[in-house]
Scaffold this active site. Structure first.
Site, PDB file in Angstrom:
ATOM      1  N   HIS A 270      -2.923  -2.677   3.870  1.00 42.19           N
ATOM      2  CA  HIS A 270      -2.564  -1.378   4.453  1.00 42.19           C
ATOM      3  C   HIS A 270      -2.214  -1.594   5.915  1.00 42.19           C
ATOM      4  O   HIS A 270      -2.815  -2.420   6.588  1.00 42.19           O
ATOM      5  CB  HIS A 270      -3.745  -0.393   4.355  1.00 42.19           C
ATOM      6  CG  HIS A 270      -3.345   1.028   4.532  1.00 42.19           C
ATOM      7  ND1 HIS A 270      -3.185   1.595   5.769  1.00 42.19           N
ATOM      8  CD2 HIS A 270      -3.056   1.995   3.630  1.00 42.19           C
ATOM      9  CE1 HIS A 270      -2.811   2.858   5.620  1.00 42.19           C
ATOM     10  NE2 HIS A 270      -2.728   3.136   4.333  1.00 42.19           N
ATOM     11  N   ASP A 328      -3.949   3.250  -3.879  1.00 40.66           N
ATOM     12  CA  ASP A 328      -3.122   3.124  -5.080  1.00 40.66           C
ATOM     13  C   ASP A 328      -3.695   2.162  -6.112  1.00 40.66           C
ATOM     14  O   ASP A 328      -3.171   2.054  -7.215  1.00 40.66           O
ATOM     15  CB  ASP A 328      -1.717   2.641  -4.678  1.00 40.66           C
ATOM     16  CG  ASP A 328      -1.010   3.681  -3.835  1.00 40.66           C
ATOM     17  OD1 ASP A 328      -0.683   3.380  -2.680  1.00 40.66           O
ATOM     18  OD2 ASP A 328      -0.846   4.810  -4.326  1.00 40.66           O
TER      19      ASP A 328
END
Ligand code: SDX
Length: 394
Positions: A270, A328
């Site tokens: 991320h 996700d």
């Protein structure tokens, strides 16, 4: 000295902005909406409460929440003419293509809510977008299945209504499973906003020129579609299927570390979180709850995902680069267990993130110092040089 990264209290003219909606501490793995921790909101609120909080800045009392839900539920139908718009797509169109097209087309149908200088019209546009996204997402699914659209039911809550529009047919009304509906509601909360991510920045940049809110949200949908962003949930499922069995996980972790190999662990890493994404933890818990509810505790993809997470979190490369599972990583397994096809996963992300996008758009539009976005560049091209004619070009 390039001015590229100087902070601009105005807006986006140098790629940054001020906001009071969502706070992230990437090193500590903290996420808060309007100051409230994501885990407390996911545990104690429903999506309408959180939508109210993001849009208006405070948690609603019971009367405010009920009025807000009544308003949203009574705007869930979409202009019938838009059916013809959807009918123009090929049946195998990706549902995100349909969402992107239909949401942008809303500005051709709702002329009474596109004047962004009118506070009332701005509010109506916000309510219409939050209300109609589940209907449009379900339309995209039904169209791909060759099934008739299911009309929304005002007596259902937001998540229940979406599941109803996805799975009811004229032959059989979808029977709401409260465990799945609660899980869907929690997932919508977890995806609702996330500060200045790529798609939210796209919405803000589009809105900074004065474009109508429907066109701005369509731009956000387009950006979210990418596999590095909201498209990652679909890419994770494809990756888990590609790995196939838990004993092949090591082979793919090795590939993910090879700079010459384009393979990346989808659902990992991320730009901001250098610790565990707090949403991933809540998503993993939801995953186990949903799989237990549908009797799929032995879901092979979950075993592969858990093995992948175990190996990656113990691997020096991932530890050094601070790569952890993100929101996700588990979401696709949950959606699949609910009977939602892979191609619809990013549509669900868009459905939830519309609340964040429109909240951020509202904050920007109402900022008296707001200016048109104009990200700066660091020019690295040719210096000035004399023109050469065609004959001289060799
Ligand atoms: C979302 O911004 C947001 O907030 C987004 C989001 C939201 O709610 O809006 O949180 C939603 O988009 C989550 C991310 C979903 N995407 C994926 O899961 C795709 C796989 N992840 C990567 O593509 C990647 O991690 C990014 C795009 C998410 C971020 O990549 P960055 O910006 O390069 O930063 P990083 O810290 O993740 O990468 C650092 C290093 C890099 O190596 P070096 O260039 O330093 O040598 O780690 C490597 C990356 O190449 N790396 C990976 C990797 N992710 C990053 N290596 C292997 N597998 C991975 N998944």
């Amino acid at each position: 000295e390039t001015g590229m990264f100087t902070y601009d209290p105005g807006y986006m003219s140098t790629g940054s902005c001020s906001s009071s909606i969502t706070y992230i501490d990437g090193d500590a793995g903290i996420l808060r909406y309007r100051g409230y921790d994501i885990a407390e909101l996911a545990e104690n609120c429903d999506f309408m409460e959180v939508a109210y909080l993001l849009l208006r800045g405070e948690l609603p009392n019971a009367k405010e929440r009920d009025e807000f839900h009544w308003t949203i539920s009574h705007h869930t139908m979409v202009h019938e003419q838009l059916h013809k718009f959807v009918d123009g797509f090929r049946r195998d169109a990706h549902p995100m293509a349909i969402m992107c097209g239909v949401v942008g087309a809303l500005s051709a149908f709702y002329h009474d809510s596109i004047d962004i200088t009118d506070p009332y019209q701005r509010m109506v546009a916000q309510h219409r977008l939050v209300a109609k996204m589940p209907t449009i997402a379900a339309w995209a699914y039904k169209y791909s299945q060759g099934q008739p659209f299911a009309y929304p039911r005002n007596k259902l809550n937001y998540a229940e209504n979406f599941l109803h529009m996805m799975f009811s047919t004229p032959c059989e009304e979808y029977e709401v499973n409260p465990v799945l509906a609660k899980a869907m509601d929690r997932i919508l909360i977890l995806h609702a906003d996330h500060e200045q991510n790529a798609s939210t920045s796209t919405v803000r940049l589009a809105g900074s020129s004065g474009a109508n809110p429907f066109a701005c949200i369509a731009a956000g949908i387009a950006s979210l579609w990418g596999p590095a962003h909201g498209g990652a949930n679909e890419a994770v499922l494809n990756m888990l299927n590609q790995i196939g069995t838990p004993d092949r996980v090591g082979e793919f972790v090795k590939r993910a570390k090879d700079k010459d190999d384009s393979f990346r662990l989808m659902g990992f890493g991320h730009r901001v979180y250098k610790n565990y994404d707090p949403r991933a933890k809540l998503m993993a818990r939801t995953c186990h709850e949903v799989l237990a509810e549908v009797g799929a505790e032995d879901e092979p993809l979950l075993k592969i995902a858990m093995q992948l997470e175990k190996i990656a979190l113990e691997d020096d490369y991932f530890i050094e680069k601070k790569l952890y599972p993100n929101v996700d990583f588990y979401s696709g397994i949950v959606f699949r267990a609910m009977g939602i096809p892979t191609t619809m996963f990013t549509c669900l992300f868009a459905l939830a993130r519309t609340v964040g996008w429109i909240s951020q758009w509202k904050e920007m539009i109402e900022d008296p110092d707001q200016k048109i976005g104009r990200p700066r560049q660091l020019y690295q091209g040719a210096t000035a040089r004399p023109f050469i004619s065609m004959e001289q070009r060799g």
